[in-house]
Motif scaffolding. Structure first.
Motif, short mmCIF file in Angstrom:
data_model
loop_
_atom_site.label_atom_id
_atom_site.label_comp_id
_atom_site.label_asym_id
_atom_site.label_seq_id
_atom_site.Cartn_x
_atom_site.Cartn_y
_atom_site.Cartn_z
N THR A 254 31.93 -9.90 61.58
CA THR A 254 31.69 -8.76 60.80
C THR A 254 30.89 -9.17 59.74
N CYS A 255 30.36 -8.05 58.69
CA CYS A 255 29.82 -8.28 57.52
C CYS A 255 30.91 -8.63 56.55
N CYS A 256 30.93 -9.86 55.90
CA CYS A 256 31.68 -10.15 54.66
C CYS A 256 31.05 -10.98 53.83
N ASP A 257 31.64 -11.13 52.80
CA ASP A 257 31.16 -12.08 51.73
C ASP A 257 31.91 -13.46 51.84
N LEU A 258 30.98 -14.45 51.91
CA LEU A 258 31.54 -15.87 52.17
C LEU A 258 32.06 -16.53 50.87
N PRO A 283 27.51 -19.03 44.35
CA PRO A 283 26.78 -17.83 43.92
C PRO A 283 27.89 -16.60 43.49
N GLU A 284 27.25 -15.47 42.83
CA GLU A 284 27.90 -14.23 42.92
C GLU A 284 28.57 -13.89 44.10
N ARG A 285 27.64 -13.65 45.24
CA ARG A 285 27.96 -13.25 46.22
C ARG A 285 27.14 -13.99 47.32
N LEU A 286 27.70 -14.00 48.70
CA LEU A 286 26.89 -14.74 49.67
C LEU A 286 27.28 -13.72 50.81
#
Ligand code: ADP
Length: 412
Positions: A254-258, A283-286
């Motif tokens: 599923t789409c998520c932020d690592l 980083p801020e988001r991945l």
């Protein structure tokens, strides 16, 4: 009918040669009669003879020389010399030169017939003998070739057998190793189950006692929760191994932020860390498409290992993105992993035999690799013995998403 025999009569007295020819033809032989050595040599060049009757006193030529010529040209032809009383000496000479017999002239009829018949019999015997010898040689050659063939087959069979023995020895060694690992695994499972069960049992008994101070009650409850989690984790690991080895392991991408997943796992690891300092460089988001619970499980395992096996120093988690991929690395400053074991530690039940090593099942990295590979990624370790390890996970950001049926639950 058998060949009656072909004879050559050489006598310069025409009456003698014609008479002998006639007598012998009556016996059924094929007879050629000539009066000179030249004619005889001519005939010898045209056909083969079984017996030659040669007068020793031929015009111009010594009969013994003719005998030699016959012997050279047709070694099978048996020679009988014809001689008068006066040249008995030369007859003996002729016999020494290989003539078979001699007849004195004028020849006795019966003696002539008998001598020729004996000579022919000798020719037949010599030929039969030669055929037998040839048969024997052929049989010998066949036996030799069969023996060679047999030897080749024996050599081949011996080589095959010794290869099979080697293969069996190797299979046996693998089997013994598998038995050893299975035994180790069983004792590990027993140990891993017994310890939390004993703890839980002990604390449960403590809670049953009257007047237990509230702090002790709280400590007992916390220990029961921890140990129960540990048990659940082991059961979960065993179920994962079973799914991975049987090809039934599935993920739910599923789409998520690592970064969020990693931050959470670093926080959790900080709670159980001892001397180590945990840091996250990210980083801020991945954003990534992955199964967040399973990727969290991989990170949790790598961090738990770093905490367990690298007692001091820094544990650093680094996240970065490259062309279509996300990279996560977990590095520690522990003892590292020997070069020849960097692949082995990803095998199930493999643990590095370090004295006083913390307990473990040897399943964590096997499951971690299974999870990462199910995402289409890869995991490896870079390590310098004595100077720490860095586990690197590479994940495709769009995940090589395999069709993901509903994740099975433990015991399913
Ligand atoms: P477990 O930790 O339960 O033994 P794992 O599969 O997670 O099982 O790890 C396998 C083995 O790899 C460990 O027993 C340990 O010997 C070695 N190992 C794993 N991580 C590290 C690390 N960070 N430093 C040194 N050794 C490690």
């Amino acid at each position: 009918m058998a060949d009656p025999g072909r004879l050559l009569v050489v006598d310069d007295e025409q009456s003698v040669s014609i008479t002998i020819k006639a007598i012998l033809e009556q016996e059924g032989y094929e007879v050629f009669a000539v009066q000179s050595a030249v004619e005889a040599l001519d005939l010898l060049a045209q056909r083969s003879f079984d017996v030659a009757l040669v007068d020793l006193r031929l015009d111009r030529v010594d009969g013994v020389d003719l005998l030699e010529a016959i012997h050279t040209r047709q070694p099978d032809c048996v020679a009988i010399v014809l001689t008068g009383y006066a040249s008995l000496e030369s007859a003996v000479r002729a016999i020494r030169k290989g003539a078979y017999d001699y007849l004195t002239k004028p020849c006795d009829l019966d003696e002539l017939k008998l001598t020729v018949a004996r000579a022919l019999e000798r020719v037949t015997l010599v030929r039969a003998l030669r055929e037998r010898v040839a048969d024997l040689e052929a049989a010998n050659a066949k036996i030799r070739s069969l023996a060679d063939d047999l030897q080749r087959r024996v050599d081949q069979a011996t080589a095959d057998l010794s290869r099979k023995v080697d293969e069996l020895a190797m299979a046996n060694a693998r089997l013994e190793e598998a038995h050893r690992q299975r035994d180790e695994f069983i004792s590990m499972v027993v140990h891993e189950l017994r310890q939390p069960l004993t703890t839980v049992g002990g604390y449960a008994q403590l809670l049953a006692r009257p007047n237990v101070p509230p702090e002790a009650q709280e400590q007992a409850r916390a220990a029961i929760v921890t140990e129960t989690r540990r048990l659940a984790r082991l059961v979960q690991d065993l179920a994962d191994v079973s799914r991975l080895t049987s090809g039934r392991f599935r993920i739910q991408p599923t789409c998520c932020d690592l970064v969020e997943i990693a931050r959470e796992q670093v926080e959790l690891a900080r709670v159980s860390a001892g001397q180590q300092v945990l840091s996250l460089v990210a980083p801020e988001r991945l954003p990534i498409v992955c199964d967040p619970d399973r990727i969290a499980q991989v990170l949790s395992n790598l961090l738990a290992n770093a905490v367990k096996y690298a007692p001091g120093g820094e544990i650093r988690v680094t996240l970065s993105a490259s062309e279509g991929h996300a990279l996560v690395s977990v590095s520690d400053q522990g003892p590292g992993i020997p070069e020849d074991r960097v692949e082995a530690i990803f095998q199930p039940y493999v643990r590095l035999a370090a004295r006083g090593a913390p307990p473990g099942s040897g399943l964590g990295l096997f499951i971690a690799r299974g999870i990462v590979e199910a995402h289409g990624g890869r995991i490896q370790v870079e390590s310098v013995a004595g100077a720490g390890s860095t586990f690197v996970v590479v994940l495709p950001r769009e995940a090589a998403v395999r069709p993901a049926p509903v994740e099975e639950t433990v015991g399913a």
